[in-house]
Scaffold this motif. Structure first.
Motif, PDB file in Angstrom:
ATOM      1  N   VAL C  14       4.365   0.872   6.790  1.00  0.00           N
ATOM      2  CA  VAL C  14       3.502   1.903   6.222  1.00  0.00           C
ATOM      3  C   VAL C  14       2.883   1.366   4.928  1.00  0.00           C
ATOM      4  N   ARG C  16       0.395   1.894   1.959  1.00  0.00           N
ATOM      5  CA  ARG C  16      -0.329   2.975   1.283  1.00  0.00           C
ATOM      6  C   ARG C  16      -0.886   2.558  -0.069  1.00  0.00           C
ATOM      7  N   LYS C  17      -0.801   1.282  -0.393  1.00  0.00           N
ATOM      8  CA  LYS C  17      -1.244   0.890  -1.733  1.00  0.00           C
ATOM      9  C   LYS C  17      -2.382  -0.120  -1.703  1.00  0.00           C
ATOM     10  N   MET C  47      -2.936   3.612   5.298  1.00  0.00           N
ATOM     11  CA  MET C  47      -3.356   4.963   4.933  1.00  0.00           C
ATOM     12  C   MET C  47      -3.419   5.091   3.418  1.00  0.00           C
ATOM     13  N   ASP C  48      -4.022   6.195   2.950  1.00  0.00           N
ATOM     14  CA  ASP C  48      -4.243   6.375   1.512  1.00  0.00           C
ATOM     15  C   ASP C  48      -4.921   5.109   0.951  1.00  0.00           C
ATOM     16  N   GLU C  86      -5.770   5.232   9.138  1.00  0.00           N
ATOM     17  CA  GLU C  86      -5.899   6.683   9.217  1.00  0.00           C
ATOM     18  C   GLU C  86      -7.338   7.108   8.907  1.00  0.00           C
ATOM     19  N   ARG C  93     -12.493   8.066   1.190  1.00  0.00           N
ATOM     20  CA  ARG C  93     -12.831   6.930   0.327  1.00  0.00           C
ATOM     21  C   ARG C  93     -14.212   6.358   0.631  1.00  0.00           C
ATOM     22  N   ASN C 109      -4.829  12.042  11.117  1.00  0.00           N
ATOM     23  CA  ASN C 109      -3.578  12.378  10.431  1.00  0.00           C
ATOM     24  C   ASN C 109      -2.551  12.917  11.425  1.00  0.00           C
ATOM     25  N   VAL C 112      -1.063  10.136  13.282  1.00  0.00           N
ATOM     26  CA  VAL C 112      -0.151   9.384  12.412  1.00  0.00           C
ATOM     27  C   VAL C 112       1.209  10.085  12.383  1.00  0.00           C
ATOM     28  N   ASN C 124       8.374   1.182   4.037  1.00  0.00           N
ATOM     29  CA  ASN C 124       7.335   1.703   3.148  1.00  0.00           C
ATOM     30  C   ASN C 124       6.960   0.730   2.044  1.00  0.00           C
ATOM     31  N   PHE C 125       5.663   0.481   1.942  1.00  0.00           N
ATOM     32  CA  PHE C 125       5.158  -0.390   0.875  1.00  0.00           C
ATOM     33  C   PHE C 125       4.034   0.306   0.128  1.00  0.00           C
TER      34      PHE C 125
END
Lengths: 99, 130, 125
Positions: C14, C16-17, C47-48, C86, C93, C109, C112, C124-125
């Motif tokens: 995952v 997200r950054k 994502m994000d 996503e 964005r 979403n 996901v 998770n990263f």
């Protein structure tokens, strides 16, 4: 699935992100600065309350108490200690940490 | 149940190392097995024995070392992340031509495969980070 | 890699950054590349701010940092084929798939949520 959220919702959007993506029957545990998401009367309260219809929400007691907000936590959010945290991870099949 | 743990932040700046430690202590207390704790990103800073916190503060590194000794827990620092951040055991230090090593007792340095292997072997993988 | 033969897990990375501001994106990619040797059922979700990792035209010359975005193109050679982005994260964005350095599958979403539910392990990263 158990979700953990460790960010204040007033600084980052990971709690809202989690609320948007978690599935019915999941649980959310607020830890570290994430416990600020459990405060009564905040701008995010309605979203959290709405989510509580489908998911159980918990907050880590040590983090709540250390931040002086024990009396501010919304009704319906259950406080757990570290042992309760461990139980939640075994009760649910996996953990998603919204870092 | 068998737990794999990843710690992604260093000690003191972020609470992740404390939360991970308290979680692990509670899991052991309940009779669960900690298959491995894998320290990644700045998390490798949990493994330097040169840490010297004030007397009245917890010693996060020492606490890990004692936990490893008492419960025979596998504490692994990612080698690539550790090299970047200047954490080395005697072998690593020699291999890279450095004049000192600083890894705390109870830790070992190994590759990223250890994280994957823990993810495969453990019943639950829990990530603590920022 | 002891005792892992025969057991295949669904591992979801995952992401997200965003890249460069912090090291998480780069070190997550290193995990995925090493992880390929374990022959698990892996998938990557961006994502994000994680979607920015895949942005085309990254130029890090003035930054003095290695541009690691071409490495995403190598994922295919490592048999990492399930790469998802996503939809909503891209949209808010102002990005489309045309802005991304590799072909990806776009997931809503809702999808996901479903994929996370089906995974065995979430890293998770």
């Amino acid at each position: 699935m158990l979700h953990t959220v460790n960010k204040s919702p007033f600084d980052r959007h990971s709690l809202e992100r989690c609320l948007r993506t978690c599935a019915s029957g999941n649980a959310i545990l607020l830890i570290e600065d994430g416990v600020y998401g459990g405060i009564k009367g905040s701008i995010i309260e309605d979203k959290v309350k709405d989510a509580m219809k489908d998911v159980k929400i918990y907050a880590l007691e040590a983090d709540v108490n250390s931040r002086g907000i024990k009396n501010h936590i919304m009704d319906g959010i259950q406080l757990v200690d570290y042992s309760g945290f461990v139980d939640l991870t075994t009760e649910y099949d996996k953990v998603q940490s919204w870092l | 149940m068998k737990f794999g743990i990843m710690v992604s932040e260093g000690p003191y700046t972020h609470q992740a190392a404390d939360t991970a430690y308290n979680f692990i202590a509670a899991a052991l207390e309940k009779g669960h097995e900690i298959y491995r704790v894998f320290f990644y990103h700045d998390g490798v800073n949990n493994g330097t024995r040169l840490t010297t916190p004030p007397q009245d503060d917890r010693n996060i590194v020492k606490r890990w070392s004692e936990l490893a000794e008492k419960h025979e827990i596998d504490l692994v620092l990612c080698v690539a992340a550790a090299q970047r951040r200047g954490i080395a055991d005697a072998d690593e230090s020699k291999r890279n031509g450095k004049d000192a090593d600083n890894m705390a007792p109870g830790f070992r340095i190994s590759g990223l495969g250890q994280l994957l292997e823990a993810s495969i072997q453990a019943d639950r993988m829990v990530v603590f980070g920022d | 890699m002891e005792e892992t033969a025969g057991e295949i897990k669904k591992i979801m990375y995952v992401n997200r950054k965003a890249p460069y501001g912090t090291i998480y994106a780069l070190e997550a990619l290193e995990v995925v590349l090493i992880g390929a040797a374990f022959e698990q059922d892996v998938m990557m979700i961006f994502m994000d701010d994680g979607v920015f990792q895949l942005k085309k035209e990254q130029d890090t010359k003035a930054l003095g940092v290695k541009n690691f975005s071409p490495t995403y193109r190598a994922l295919e050679m490592y048999d990492v084929e399930k790469i998802y982005v996503e939809k909503e994260s891209m949209e808010v964005r102002g990005l489309t798939v045309d802005d991304l350095i590799i072909p990806v599958e776009v997931k809503s979403n809702e999808e996901v949520t479903k994929m996370m539910g089906e995974a065995d392990v979430l890293l998770n990263f």
